[in-house]
Design a protein around this motif. Structure first.
Motif, PDB file in Angstrom:
ATOM      1  N   VAL A   2      -3.333  -6.890  13.720  1.00  0.00           N
ATOM      2  CA  VAL A   2      -3.083  -7.006  15.152  1.00  0.00           C
ATOM      3  C   VAL A   2      -3.747  -6.264  16.068  1.00  0.00           C
ATOM      4  N   GLU A   3      -4.578  -6.749  17.086  1.00  0.00           N
ATOM      5  CA  GLU A   3      -5.351  -6.006  17.993  1.00  0.00           C
ATOM      6  C   GLU A   3      -4.821  -6.271  19.376  1.00  0.00           C
ATOM      7  N   HIS A  27      -3.160 -11.533  13.451  1.00  0.00           N
ATOM      8  CA  HIS A  27      -3.695 -12.284  12.386  1.00  0.00           C
ATOM      9  C   HIS A  27      -2.886 -12.105  11.055  1.00  0.00           C
ATOM     10  N   THR A  28      -1.347 -12.192  11.643  1.00  0.00           N
ATOM     11  CA  THR A  28      -0.373 -11.961  10.587  1.00  0.00           C
ATOM     12  C   THR A  28       0.980 -13.066  10.936  1.00  0.00           C
ATOM     13  N   SER A  29       1.720 -13.331   9.974  1.00  0.00           N
ATOM     14  CA  SER A  29       2.920 -14.170  10.286  1.00  0.00           C
ATOM     15  C   SER A  29       3.901 -13.339  10.443  1.00  0.00           C
ATOM     16  N   MET A  34       7.272  -4.665  20.410  1.00  0.00           N
ATOM     17  CA  MET A  34       6.333  -3.925  21.243  1.00  0.00           C
ATOM     18  C   MET A  34       6.538  -2.858  22.040  1.00  0.00           C
ATOM     19  N   GLY A  35       5.765  -1.990  22.507  1.00  0.00           N
ATOM     20  CA  GLY A  35       5.986  -0.821  23.391  1.00  0.00           C
ATOM     21  C   GLY A  35       5.041  -0.533  24.400  1.00  0.00           C
ATOM     22  N   TRP A  36       5.188   0.197  25.276  1.00  0.00           N
ATOM     23  CA  TRP A  36       4.426   1.136  26.129  1.00  0.00           C
ATOM     24  C   TRP A  36       4.580   2.558  25.878  1.00  0.00           C
ATOM     25  N   PHE A  37       3.386   3.269  25.714  1.00  0.00           N
ATOM     26  CA  PHE A  37       3.785   4.669  25.624  1.00  0.00           C
ATOM     27  C   PHE A  37       2.644   5.513  26.646  1.00  0.00           C
ATOM     28  N   TYR A 113       0.141  -0.449  15.122  1.00  0.00           N
ATOM     29  CA  TYR A 113      -0.972  -0.672  15.880  1.00  0.00           C
ATOM     30  C   TYR A 113      -0.910  -0.165  17.182  1.00  0.00           C
ATOM     31  N   TRP A 114      -2.289   0.173  17.790  1.00  0.00           N
ATOM     32  CA  TRP A 114      -2.338   0.568  18.898  1.00  0.00           C
ATOM     33  C   TRP A 114      -3.587   0.186  19.641  1.00  0.00           C
TER      34      TRP A 114
END
Length: 124
Positions: A2-3, A27-29, A34-37, A113-114
């Protein structure tokens, strides 16, 4: 797998608004939430808001409740953070994050992922 890419940061006066967006290249099933930091120099990265895979549930830091709104467009794999009534203490680098699994992630270690981050500056 995940980008993440953030956009929408910038400078605004106190009381103003900004909207951040995060686009995910997947790129994954596997399902992912998700979140915001946000992070300031010398401080830990803190959770601002998080949303489930479906977008049906969300959570916010006490400091932003009533001012920020997180939303998720699942089919387009995008997430946004509408920030209203911004204060000087909201100044930080805001970072988009994703975690494998559909449920909310409440801590930094929950995320896999970040993004690179986008600067938000609130000042006169």
């Amino acid at each position: 797998q995940v980008e993440l890419a953030e956009s929408g940061g910038g400078w605004v006066r106190p009381g103003g608004s900004l909207k951040l967006s995060c686009a995910a290249s997947i790129h994954t099933s596997k399902p992912f939430a998700m979140g915001w930091f946000r992070q300031t120099p010398g401080n830990e990265r803190e959770l601002v808001a998080a949303v489930t895979r479906s977008g049906a549930a969300s959570t916010y830091a006490d400091s932003v409740k009533g001012r920020f709104t997180i939303s998720r467009v699942k089919d387009k794999n995008t997430m946004s953070l509408q920030m209203n009534n911004l204060k000087s203490e909201d100044t930080a680098v805001y970072v988009c994050a994703a975690r494998e699994g559909p449920a909310l992630g409440l801590a930094r270690d929950d995320y896999d992922y970040w993004g690179q981050g986008t600067q938000v500056t609130v000042s006169l």
